[in-house]
Write an enzyme that holds these catalytic residues in place. Structure first.
Site, PDB file in Angstrom:
ATOM      1  N   GLU A 134       0.841  -1.214   0.000  1.00  0.00           N
ATOM      2  CA  GLU A 134       0.000   0.000   0.000  1.00  0.00           C
ATOM      3  C   GLU A 134       0.868   1.254   0.000  1.00  0.00           C
ATOM      4  O   GLU A 134       0.561   2.245  -0.672  1.00  0.00           O
ATOM      5  CB  GLU A 134      -0.937   0.026   1.220  1.00  0.00           C
ATOM      6  CG  GLU A 134      -1.933  -1.130   1.297  1.00  0.00           C
ATOM      7  CD  GLU A 134      -3.076  -1.039   0.287  1.00  0.00           C
ATOM      8  OE1 GLU A 134      -3.083  -0.107  -0.533  1.00  0.00           O
ATOM      9  OE2 GLU A 134      -3.950  -1.933   0.311  1.00  0.00           O
ATOM     10  N   ARG A 150       0.638   3.742  -3.275  1.00  0.00           N
ATOM     11  CA  ARG A 150      -0.014   5.037  -3.061  1.00  0.00           C
ATOM     12  C   ARG A 150       1.014   6.152  -2.895  1.00  0.00           C
ATOM     13  O   ARG A 150       0.911   7.196  -3.547  1.00  0.00           O
ATOM     14  CB  ARG A 150      -0.921   4.993  -1.827  1.00  0.00           C
ATOM     15  CG  ARG A 150      -2.027   3.970  -1.981  1.00  0.00           C
ATOM     16  CD  ARG A 150      -3.019   4.003  -0.837  1.00  0.00           C
ATOM     17  NE  ARG A 150      -3.731   2.734  -0.764  1.00  0.00           N
ATOM     18  CZ  ARG A 150      -5.012   2.595  -0.439  1.00  0.00           C
ATOM     19  NH1 ARG A 150      -5.741   3.629  -0.146  1.00  0.00           N
ATOM     20  NH2 ARG A 150      -5.559   1.393  -0.383  1.00  0.00           N
ATOM     21  N   ASP A 178      -5.166  -9.838  -7.638  1.00  0.00           N
ATOM     22  CA  ASP A 178      -5.448  -8.940  -8.765  1.00  0.00           C
ATOM     23  C   ASP A 178      -4.256  -8.272  -9.455  1.00  0.00           C
ATOM     24  O   ASP A 178      -3.988  -8.485 -10.637  1.00  0.00           O
ATOM     25  CB  ASP A 178      -6.472  -7.863  -8.342  1.00  0.00           C
ATOM     26  CG  ASP A 178      -6.127  -7.169  -7.018  1.00  0.00           C
ATOM     27  OD1 ASP A 178      -5.110  -7.514  -6.409  1.00  0.00           O
ATOM     28  OD2 ASP A 178      -6.894  -6.268  -6.608  1.00  0.00           O
ATOM     29  N   GLU A 210     -12.336   0.197 -10.116  1.00  0.00           N
ATOM     30  CA  GLU A 210     -11.962  -0.769 -11.168  1.00  0.00           C
ATOM     31  C   GLU A 210     -12.855  -0.727 -12.402  1.00  0.00           C
ATOM     32  O   GLU A 210     -12.365  -0.891 -13.521  1.00  0.00           O
ATOM     33  CB  GLU A 210     -11.898  -2.191 -10.587  1.00  0.00           C
ATOM     34  CG  GLU A 210     -10.645  -2.470  -9.756  1.00  0.00           C
ATOM     35  CD  GLU A 210     -10.651  -1.824  -8.378  1.00  0.00           C
ATOM     36  OE1 GLU A 210     -11.717  -1.330  -7.950  1.00  0.00           O
ATOM     37  OE2 GLU A 210      -9.586  -1.795  -7.722  1.00  0.00           O
ATOM     38  N   THR A 223      -0.950   0.617 -10.188  1.00  0.00           N
ATOM     39  CA  THR A 223      -2.249   0.060  -9.807  1.00  0.00           C
ATOM     40  C   THR A 223      -3.094   1.036  -8.999  1.00  0.00           C
ATOM     41  O   THR A 223      -4.273   0.802  -8.766  1.00  0.00           O
ATOM     42  CB  THR A 223      -2.079  -1.276  -9.058  1.00  0.00           C
ATOM     43  OG1 THR A 223      -3.342  -1.930  -8.981  1.00  0.00           O
ATOM     44  CG2 THR A 223      -1.521  -1.064  -7.663  1.00  0.00           C
TER      45      THR A 223
HETATM   46  C1  DMJ Z   1      -6.407   0.342  -4.934  1.00  0.00           C
HETATM   47  O1  DMJ Z   1      -5.648   0.636  -3.823  1.00  0.00           O
HETATM   48  C2  DMJ Z   1      -5.584  -0.327  -5.989  1.00  0.00           C
HETATM   49  O2  DMJ Z   1      -6.236  -0.226  -7.212  1.00  0.00           O
HETATM   50  C3  DMJ Z   1      -5.302  -1.769  -5.679  1.00  0.00           C
HETATM   51  O3  DMJ Z   1      -4.607  -2.431  -6.703  1.00  0.00           O
HETATM   52  C4  DMJ Z   1      -6.581  -2.509  -5.431  1.00  0.00           C
HETATM   53  N1  DMJ Z   1      -7.459  -1.836  -4.519  1.00  0.00           N
HETATM   54  C5  DMJ Z   1      -7.617  -0.426  -4.520  1.00  0.00           C
HETATM   55  C6  DMJ Z   1      -8.843   0.089  -5.224  1.00  0.00           C
HETATM   56  O4  DMJ Z   1      -9.943  -0.692  -5.204  1.00  0.00           O
END
Ligand code: DMJ
Length: 532
Positions: A118, A122, A251, A428, A515
């Site tokens: 995370e 981020r 994912d 998503e 992501t």
């Molecule tokens: C985000 O922090 C990122 O996209 C991660 O890969 C998956 N979950 C959240 C959003 O749903």
């Protein structure tokens, strides 16, 4: 530019999409009114956060409070996650205040454990994108390098797989005690775009090597036939018997397989090979059709042991909201790993794609259709988890009111909403709509995006400022949960903004999105890359 209809968009399944018809290609000019409405929504979110909680990691828009991830203090989670969206939206004043906060207040000297993945996606990703989009303001790269150096010790394990947590103050990797020291596959394999780009910027290859080593370990551990369980052991670098899915904890492993290939301009074949192998396996084992309407979805495989301790895999027809990234990802992959010419047309012509490219394109488009079908709720927002009907589910007896294709498990009229029924402002679906639109120019994707945006405005917007999650997508008026996830401003509103912007704003042939939707430039590596 002339737009053609393409078999992938003209399949019977796709023609059934509500509002879709041939000849709806609109090109890539901005829809200014809708784009500006998204900017207004972003300001509604940001200004409330800034008023009530500036600098705190998370925001609670109903109590008007902020909170931090640990008792040791914040690390700029929300601020950094939002900066590149401000730059893209041209919100100069908001950007300058956020940048000044980073320069004067942000510190990583926090003696507490933070999640490695995370923090990387981020904060490190946010700093790197801010550096690029701000014309290389030095403070962002300085902070990115400091953060990455504090994270590096997580890779000091026997296998080279990272530990799940990091004490940023002590610069120590910390095993995830809640999961026996295991790391999830998505956590291990979703650090690479950020660390590799940092290497490129700084000319220091340590970041590249640590990130690449993880991929080599995953490749060596590969489970036949190309599927990946959601947990790995940093001690021996092997997969641990656990669920296989494209949803939580799995994912972004799939997402970054493709994106590493894209990031270095299609030069590292090892990622194309891993991606192709994995997409074949997903098609053979996880892709399913729903009972009534033949909606395409992905199942999970869950390991089970019988009384004699014999293990088998059960197919579970459950799809997380998170999986909705996969439609757009497959379509992008079809035009990158499955293309016979570069670049392909928009939309691509059948003869421009290989057989697997055509397959992936079609599955991707169908998955988007399915994700849109899961928005067919009272609020127009999709639940956190959808279950799909299978002939043996027995629901005609236990839940006779259950719809024929998909349903929310545990949802009963008059009963409290189950966890699965929530919508927590996730991006998503709009992420996939943005990619599909950029690859096709088909108006239908903008229409779907607008429907979702309008539903967020109606059901999640808090009048006094900010947006909140809702606890039941099938309940109107919606009941709120006092939380505005940071990915609303970094992802959901950014993808919506880009969906309605000119096609040359962050073009897909020049950028790869991490992501968390932080755009990083595609580059040609200057050091030896790839492994076999
Ligand atoms: C985000 O922090 C990122 O996209 C991660 O890969 C998956 N979950 C959240 C959003 O749903």
């Amino acid at each position: 530019m002339k737009y053609r209809s393409f078999f992938g968009l003209d399949t019977p399944a796709l023609r059934e999409l509500p509002g879709a018809s041939k000849g709806t290609y609109v090109g890539f000019e901005a829809d200014v009114e809708k784009r500006d409405a998204v900017v207004e929504a972003f300001r509604h979110a940001w200004l409330a956060y800034e008023r009530d909680a500036m600098g705190d990691d998370e925001y609670h828009p109903i109590s008007h409070m902020g909170s931090n991830l640990t008792a040791a203090g914040g690390i700029g989670y929300t601020v950094v996650d939002s900066i590149d969206t401000m730059l893209l939206m041209g919100l100069t004043e908001e950007y300058e205040r956020a940048r000044d906060w980073v320069a004067t207040n942000m510190t990583f000297d926090r003696d507490a454990n933070f999640n490695t993945f995370e923090t990387t996606i981020r904060v490190l990703g946010g700093l790197l994108a801010a550096h690029h989009l701000s014309n290389e303001e030095p403070i962002f790269l300085e902070k990115a390098k400091e953060l990455a150096d504090r994270i590096l010790p997580v890779f000091e394990t026997e296998s080279g797989l990272p530990l799940s947590m990091v004490n940023l103050g002590k610069r120590e990797g910390v095993p995830d005690r809640d999961n026996n020291g295991l790391v999830s596959t998505a956590e291990a394999a979703t650090l690479q775009l950020e660390f590799r780009y940092l290497s490129f910027l700084t000319d220091e290859d340590v970041y590249w090597k640590k990130a690449e080593r993880v991929m080599a370990v995953i490749k060596a551990a590969r489970m036949a036939p190309g599927l990946a369980s959601i947990f790995m052991n940093p001690k021996d670098g092997k997969f641990v018997t656990s669920a296989i899915r494209l949803g939580s904890r799995g994912d972004s492993f799939y997402e970054y397989l493709l994106k590493q290939y894209v990031q270095t301009d299609l030069t590292e074949d090892v990622y194309k090979d891993m991606y192709d192998y994995t997409m074949d396996a997903i098609h053979s084992h996880l892709v399913q059709k729903s009972m009534e309407s033949g909606l395409t979805y992905t199942s999970e495989l869950v390991p089970e042991r019988d009384q004699n301790n014999q293990m088998s895999w059960r197919l579970m027809p459950k799809q997380d909201f998170l999986v909705c990234f996969f439609g757009g990802s497959l379509m992008l992959g079809a035009t990158r790993t499955g293309s016979l010419v570069h670049p392909v047309s928009r939309p691509p012509l059948p003869e421009e794609l290989s057989e697997t490219g055509q397959r992936d394109w079609r599955t991707g488009a169908e998955l988007i259709k399915t994700c849109m079908a899961t928005h067919d709720t009272k609020t127009g927002l999709a639940p956190e988890i959808a279950h799909f009907r299978i002939p043996t589910d027995g629901l005609e007896r236990t839940m006779p009111y259950a719809p024929k294709d998909w349903y929310i498990k545990g949802a009963r009229p008059g009963a409290p909403a189950p966890y699965d029924a929530r919508y927590i402002l996730r991006p998503e679906t709009v992420e996939s709509l943005f990619i599909a639109f950029r690859l096709t120019g088909d108006q239908r994707y903008r229409d779907y995006g607008w429907n979702i945006f309008s539903a967020i405005q109606t059901h999640c917007r808090i009048e006094s400022g900010g947006f909140a999650s809702i606890i039941n997508v099938d309940d109107v008026p919606a009941e709120h949960e006092d939380k505005m996830e940071t990915f609303l401003m970094s992802e959901t509103l950014k993808y919506l903004f880009l969906l309605f912007s000119d096609g040359d704003v962050v073009p897909l042939d020049k950028y790869v999105f991490n992501t968390e939707a932080h755009p990083l430039p595609i580059f040609t590596p200057t050091i030896r890359t790839g492994f076999s």
